[in-house]
Write an enzyme that holds these catalytic residues in place. Structure first.
Site, PDB file in Angstrom:
ATOM      1  N   ARG A  44      57.251  31.294  45.757  1.00  0.00           N
ATOM      2  CA  ARG A  44      55.396  30.633  44.694  1.00  0.00           C
ATOM      3  C   ARG A  44      54.289  30.382  45.542  1.00  0.00           C
ATOM      4  NH1 ARG A  44      54.490  25.759  43.861  1.00  0.00           N
ATOM      5  NH2 ARG A  44      56.310  25.156  43.074  1.00  0.00           N
ATOM      6  N   LYS A  89      44.306  48.112  37.001  1.00  0.00           N
ATOM      7  CA  LYS A  89      43.121  49.632  36.436  1.00  0.00           C
ATOM      8  C   LYS A  89      43.724  49.806  37.318  1.00  0.00           C
ATOM      9  CE  LYS A  89      42.363  46.871  32.718  1.00  0.00           C
ATOM     10  NZ  LYS A  89      41.104  45.531  32.804  1.00  0.00           N
TER      11      LYS A  89
HETATM   12  C1  LIG Z   1      40.899  44.790  32.218  1.00  0.00           C
HETATM   13  C2  LIG Z   1      40.079  43.947  32.958  1.00  0.00           C
HETATM   14  C3  LIG Z   1      39.876  42.186  33.410  1.00  0.00           C
HETATM   15  C4  LIG Z   1      41.098  41.226  32.518  1.00  0.00           C
HETATM   16  O1  LIG Z   1      42.336  41.813  33.686  1.00  0.00           O
HETATM   17  P1  LIG Z   1      44.018  41.369  33.394  1.00  0.00           P
HETATM   18  O2  LIG Z   1      44.613  42.209  34.245  1.00  0.00           O
HETATM   19  O3  LIG Z   1      43.522  42.279  31.549  1.00  0.00           O
HETATM   20  O4  LIG Z   1      44.171  39.625  33.552  1.00  0.00           O
HETATM   21  C5  LIG Z   1      38.695  41.468  34.018  1.00  0.00           C
HETATM   22  N1  LIG Z   1      37.857  42.390  34.077  1.00  0.00           N
HETATM   23  C6  LIG Z   1      37.591  43.607  34.124  1.00  0.00           C
HETATM   24  C7  LIG Z   1      36.331  44.267  34.353  1.00  0.00           C
HETATM   25  C8  LIG Z   1      39.274  44.005  33.316  1.00  0.00           C
HETATM   26  O5  LIG Z   1      38.639  45.505  32.926  1.00  0.00           O
END
Ligand SMILES: *Cc1c(COP(=O)(O)O)cnc(C)c1O
Length: 401
Positions: A59, A210
């Protein structure tokens, strides 16, 4: 194995060289060129307190995660990187580590829906207040700041799903004058296209789910702090985030960290292709009679075009457009494509299409953050542009008929 307490090395190499090598020295024992997946919870100590490379419990730190954290810090030009279980876990850590009840945050009017929910349903009941501002308007942000109470100006640029652009350098000045830090969600642009810390931001956040991961196979998040934070009372932002990451434990697991690290190696080449394809798709959409508006910062008619040109290398892979047939046509187009996959998320190699009003932004319907019902959002992947255009063309034709 990268020692946990090794400071992020100074790399003056180019972006792609850093993406492939930063934090990723070949293994000392075997010469393996790729960091191992250290699927382990604990570490043998050489006598009590005799840690090897600073590792005691996963952790607190894990070598695969350290490699990713050092790589991301090197890519953003930051002091230290932190990898989390998701983008929102990283954002939650930022909020709880740097704020206390009574503090105030300025939040973008078209913030990511999950960010807004975190502010509104988690931070607010805890006592952290927020104001919503149109982030592309520097004066609106200045007006939303509560002197002495605002501690974070939160920025997303480009924004989701309307691709609004915020002037990072100008907002850094406005935030700092008010004694607040500027925190930038760099998920849409990635460090390849935009480097907020070099423009004066104090920390950068990512949903590595992403573009950084890039293959729609992992959920993850990251925070990178600037080498120095000069805002009074928040100079220790890096230590505080590190302390909370360990205390709350929303860490990236070894395999997830490894997947993101693998994705990051090709971030530069993928982003170039995402941008190439997005530009071709935009050109096609602009010439289509059913399309009433195209939102892309690369268009000279986009209100944020000049700022985007100043602070971004290119304009990214996200595109949104509106259709003349209203909500029903937008929904129909989303359901009629073959190659563009109907789904939430973005930034993967495969192209995705979605209807923000009913999908990603359904939770903000009826609020200040509501998005147009005739809007379609595209995450342009890296397939062949001709196929993507033919597919959209056919879906638009079907939706009109
Ligand atoms: C998807 C997204 C998040 C959140 O991220 P997660 O990995 O889904 O928790 C935050 N900011 C933006 C711009 C995103 O596209």
């Amino acid at each position: 194995m990268t020692a946990m307490n090794t400071p992020t090395p100074e790399y003056d190499a180019g972006f792609n060289t850093r993406a492939i090598h930063a934090g990723q020295e070949p293994d000392l024992r075997t010469g393996a060129v790729v960091p191992a997946i250290y699927q382990v919870s604990t570490y043998k100590q050489d006598g009590v307190g005799g840690l090897r490379g600073g590792y005691e419990y996963s952790r607190s730190a894990n070598p695969t995660r350290t490699a990713l954290e050092q790589c991301l810090a090197a890519l953003e030009g930051g002091g230290r990187g932190f990898a989390f279980a998701s983008g929102l876990a990283g954002q939650d850590t930022v909020i709880r580590a740097l704020l206390k009840p009574g503090d105030h945050v300025v939040v973008p009017a078209d913030a990511y829906g999950g960010t807004y929910r975190l502010m509104n349903k988690v931070a607010l009941p805890w006592g952290v207040e927020h104001s919503i501002a149109t982030i592309s308007d520097v004066e609106a942000v200045r007006a939303a700041i509560r002197p002495g109470q605002t501690r974070i100006v939160w920025v997303e640029t480009p924004t989701n799903p309307l691709l609004g652009i915020a002037d990072i350098a100008a907002l850094a000045v406005v935030a700092h004058e008010a004694g607040a830090i500027l925190a930038v969600d760099n998920t849409f642009a990635t460090p390849y296209l935009q480097q907020p810390l070099a423009l004066g931001a104090d920390l950068v956040m990512h949903s590595t789910t992403k573009y950084c991961g890039g293959h729609s196979d992992v959920v993850g998040g990251a925070v990178v702090t600037a080498k120095t934070v000069a805002v009074a009372g928040l100079e220790d932002a890096e230590e505080r985030i590190g302390f909370h990451q360990n205390s709350m434990g929303a860490i990236a697991g070894p395999f997830d960290a490894w997947l993101v690290l693998r994705g990051v190696k090709t971030l530069g080449v993928r982003m170039e292709r995402h941008c190439d394809n997005a530009e071709k798709v935009v050109q096609f959409l602009q010439g289509h009679r059913a399309v009433t508006a195209v939102h892309y910062p690369g268009l000279s008619t986009h209100p944020g075009h000049d700022v985007a040109t100043r602070q971004m290398k290119r304009y990214g892979g996200m595109v949104s457009f509106q259709v003349g047939g209203g909500e029903q046509q937008a929904v129909d187009v989303c359901g009629a494509t073959q190659i563009w996959t109907l789904g939430e998320s973005l930034g993967g190699v495969e192209s995705l299409i979605e209807h923000p009003a009913r999908m990603t932004h359904a939770s903000v319907r009826g609020t200040e953050l509501e998005v147009p019902a005739d809007l379609v959002r595209l995450s342009t992947g890296i397939e062949d542009a001709e196929d993507l255009i033919d597919d959209l063309d056919a879906a638009l034709a079907k939706s009109v008929g």
